[in-house]
Design a protein around this motif. Structure first.
Motif, PDB file in Angstrom:
ATOM      1  N   PHE A   1      -1.984   0.396   8.908  1.00  0.00           N
ATOM      2  CA  PHE A   1      -2.347   1.520   9.772  1.00  0.00           C
ATOM      3  C   PHE A   1      -3.790   1.952   9.508  1.00  0.00           C
ATOM      4  O   PHE A   1      -4.568   2.211  10.432  1.00  0.00           O
ATOM      5  CB  PHE A   1      -1.387   2.684   9.531  1.00  0.00           C
ATOM      6  CG  PHE A   1      -1.594   3.848  10.440  1.00  0.00           C
ATOM      7  CD1 PHE A   1      -1.206   3.804  11.769  1.00  0.00           C
ATOM      8  CD2 PHE A   1      -2.183   5.017   9.972  1.00  0.00           C
ATOM      9  CE1 PHE A   1      -1.398   4.883  12.611  1.00  0.00           C
ATOM     10  CE2 PHE A   1      -2.385   6.097  10.797  1.00  0.00           C
ATOM     11  CZ  PHE A   1      -1.988   6.034  12.125  1.00  0.00           C
ATOM     12  N   GLY A   2      -4.168   2.008   8.234  1.00  0.00           N
ATOM     13  CA  GLY A   2      -5.505   2.450   7.885  1.00  0.00           C
ATOM     14  C   GLY A   2      -6.583   1.475   8.328  1.00  0.00           C
ATOM     15  O   GLY A   2      -7.608   1.886   8.893  1.00  0.00           O
TER      16      GLY A   2
ATOM     17  N   GLY B   1      -7.076   3.240   1.839  1.00  0.00           N
ATOM     18  CA  GLY B   1      -7.287   3.256   0.400  1.00  0.00           C
ATOM     19  C   GLY B   1      -6.007   3.510  -0.369  1.00  0.00           C
ATOM     20  O   GLY B   1      -5.707   2.804  -1.347  1.00  0.00           O
ATOM     21  N   PHE B   2      -5.217   4.499   0.059  1.00  0.00           N
ATOM     22  CA  PHE B   2      -3.973   4.804  -0.640  1.00  0.00           C
ATOM     23  C   PHE B   2      -2.996   3.632  -0.531  1.00  0.00           C
ATOM     24  O   PHE B   2      -2.328   3.270  -1.512  1.00  0.00           O
ATOM     25  CB  PHE B   2      -3.337   6.072  -0.080  1.00  0.00           C
ATOM     26  CG  PHE B   2      -2.149   6.547  -0.870  1.00  0.00           C
ATOM     27  CD1 PHE B   2      -2.322   7.370  -1.973  1.00  0.00           C
ATOM     28  CD2 PHE B   2      -0.863   6.158  -0.519  1.00  0.00           C
ATOM     29  CE1 PHE B   2      -1.226   7.796  -2.716  1.00  0.00           C
ATOM     30  CE2 PHE B   2       0.236   6.574  -1.255  1.00  0.00           C
ATOM     31  CZ  PHE B   2       0.048   7.403  -2.359  1.00  0.00           C
TER      32      PHE B   2
ATOM     33  N   GLY C   1     -11.290   6.410  -4.181  1.00  0.00           N
ATOM     34  CA  GLY C   1     -10.550   7.543  -4.715  1.00  0.00           C
ATOM     35  C   GLY C   1      -9.121   7.573  -4.220  1.00  0.00           C
ATOM     36  O   GLY C   1      -8.173   7.835  -4.992  1.00  0.00           O
ATOM     37  N   CYS C   2      -8.922   7.297  -2.943  1.00  0.00           N
ATOM     38  CA  CYS C   2      -7.559   7.258  -2.402  1.00  0.00           C
ATOM     39  C   CYS C   2      -6.789   6.059  -2.955  1.00  0.00           C
ATOM     40  O   CYS C   2      -5.576   6.148  -3.177  1.00  0.00           O
ATOM     41  CB  CYS C   2      -7.597   7.216  -0.881  1.00  0.00           C
ATOM     42  SG  CYS C   2      -8.212   8.749  -0.130  1.00  0.00           S
TER      43      CYS C   2
ATOM     44  N   ALA D   1      -5.482   7.114  -6.321  1.00  0.00           N
ATOM     45  CA  ALA D   1      -4.264   7.919  -6.193  1.00  0.00           C
ATOM     46  C   ALA D   1      -3.055   7.026  -5.946  1.00  0.00           C
ATOM     47  O   ALA D   1      -1.986   7.212  -6.540  1.00  0.00           O
ATOM     48  CB  ALA D   1      -4.428   8.940  -5.066  1.00  0.00           C
ATOM     49  N   GLY D   2      -3.228   6.025  -5.081  1.00  0.00           N
ATOM     50  CA  GLY D   2      -2.122   5.122  -4.799  1.00  0.00           C
ATOM     51  C   GLY D   2      -1.692   4.328  -6.022  1.00  0.00           C
ATOM     52  O   GLY D   2      -0.506   4.167  -6.297  1.00  0.00           O
ATOM     53  N   LYS D   3      -2.662   3.836  -6.792  1.00  0.00           N
ATOM     54  CA  LYS D   3      -2.336   3.046  -7.976  1.00  0.00           C
ATOM     55  C   LYS D   3      -1.585   3.873  -9.011  1.00  0.00           C
ATOM     56  O   LYS D   3      -0.570   3.433  -9.565  1.00  0.00           O
ATOM     57  CB  LYS D   3      -3.630   2.489  -8.581  1.00  0.00           C
ATOM     58  CG  LYS D   3      -4.280   1.407  -7.752  1.00  0.00           C
ATOM     59  CD  LYS D   3      -5.657   1.063  -8.296  1.00  0.00           C
ATOM     60  CE  LYS D   3      -6.376   0.083  -7.405  1.00  0.00           C
ATOM     61  NZ  LYS D   3      -7.748  -0.215  -7.855  1.00  0.00           N
TER      62      LYS D   3
END
Length: 401
Positions: free
Chosen positions: A292-293, A312-313, A261-262, A265-267
């Motif tokens: 970082f993630g 994810g983002f 899901g994140c 949002a990034g895409k």
């Protein structure tokens, strides 16, 4: 002269590409991961041998996607999409009948064909040709399908497994690609993915030989390969990693949905803004976010859920940008061949990441395995900083000097 589709029709072609990728990538990359626990018991094996199936999928797709790219440039992508969806349904029907790892590996060669025919590359080319004046949005929509599928397929699979048992669950899911196949067959134009005649001269494009002589092509390709090492390691192993932290099954499946899901949002956000703002800062910021993630996920603890969202983002934006920058640099006329060539490197990186992460998980534990993935992100970040992603006109002016 063949007329281009209307703006409204073009948008719906891109939306259909999103749906296709949601099913193909979602059912192969994310949806199958929820079956890992039951397959480990069913096949009486460990993580590394089971996860080798995913490496076979992506290595196989790296070979098949080159042929798919050539076919798509010359004859369009509709037949490829239909064939890929039909094969995906067949895989899910046969999977419950497997009794050994070699049989599973054979099925994942078919999964490789699915990703080559109805995966990211084919959808990207189809969407970009449908919306040549808004390629950022078109490609962003196409690659968003991976995240949409990643959001919905794991919880769906977990629910069906708990309700019907894993074998029946797979056979029920086999109906999904068939329904999308019918939509593609009836709604997608026969010439989808082919260059329209009136844009042939307007789209000034560097010859393919010039693309392969440019240093930026190789640095971007290497960065993409390292990024895919980390990303596919996460998508393939996150469910088992969260289960190793004593997180219960439904919550572990939710973790995969959170990651997807994140990424969605990034895409969408980065794909939309890329038509309006420069690339360089997006590339660097997204790569730093993913680094970082992934580092936070490897560390575990109470921050793991936040780290999943950040990774994810970051990955979502990168997934869109790697594809968008290739079209912006080299044009639509060679989009199938360039994107499929880079897809080979991405598949090799992803396949290596899945296999090595599985081997390290068995021998040293998931924290060490994911730390190696974070190191790959750090190297990719250095490559991104060293590679200006100038627009196509600038690229041409430099390459002809």
């Amino acid at each position: 002269m063949t007329a281009q589709p209307s703006d409204r029709g073009s948008f719906w072609i891109a939306a259909l590409c999103l749906l296709v990728v949601s099913v193909s990538n979602g059912m192969i990359n994310s949806g199958l991961a929820v079956y890992d626990e039951v397959l480990l018991e069913h096949l009486d094996t460990t993580i590394a041998p089971l996860k080798l199936r995913d490496s076979i999928t992506f290595l196989g797709s790296s070979a098949f996607v080159l042929l798919a790219g050539l076919w798509g440039d010359r004859r369009g992508t509709k037949r490829l999409l239909v064939a890929g969806l039909a094969l995906l349904s067949l895989v899910y029907l046969i999977y419950p009948l497997t009794r050994s790892l070699p049989e599973v590996y054979g099925l994942h060669l078919l999964c490789a064909l699915v990703l080559a025919c109805a995966g990211n590359m084919t959808a990207i080319v189809t969407a970009a040709h449908a919306m040549p004046d808004r390629t950022g949005l078109a490609i962003g929509m196409a690659v968003a399908g991976t995240s949409v599928g990643g959001m919905f397929m794991p919880p769906l699979a977990a629910y069906l497994i708990s309700s019907l048992g894993w074998q029946t669950a797979m056979q029920v899911q086999a109906a999904i690609p068939l329904m999308v196949l019918m939509l593609v067959f009836w709604l997608l134009p026969a010439r989808a993915g082919r260059r329209y005649k009136e844009t042939a001269t307007a789209d000034v494009t560097q010859p393919l030989s010039g693309v392969f002589r440019n240093r930026a092509f190789y640095t971007v390709t290497l960065a993409a390969s390292l990024t895919y090492y980390s990303a596919l390691s996460l998508f393939s192993h996150l469910f088992l990693y969260l289960r190793s932290l004593d997180i219960e099954t439904q919550s572990a499946a939710l973790g995969m949905s959170t990651l997807a899901g994140c990424a969605l949002a990034g895409k969408l956000i980065v794909g939309h803004l890329s038509d309006r703002l420069p690339f360089d800062n997006f590339f660097r910021a997204q790569m730093a976010l993913m680094l970082f993630g992934v580092t936070g996920i490897a560390m575990g603890g109470g921050w793991v859920w936040l780290a999943i969202g950040i990774a994810g983002f970051g990955w979502g934006g990168l997934h869109a940008l790697y594809n968008i920058v290739l079209v912006r640099l080299f044009g639509l006329a060679v989009a199938g061949r360039v994107n499929s060539t880079v897809s080979v490197a991405e598949a090799i990186g992803g396949a290596t990441g899945i296999a090595v992460t599985g081997w390290l998980a068995d021998s040293a534990g998931y924290p060490v395995a994911l730390a190696v993935a974070a190191a790959c992100c750090a190297t990719a970040l250095l490559l991104v900083f060293a590679t200006p992603t100038q627009d196509r006109d600038s690229f041409h002016s430099k390459s002809v000097k």
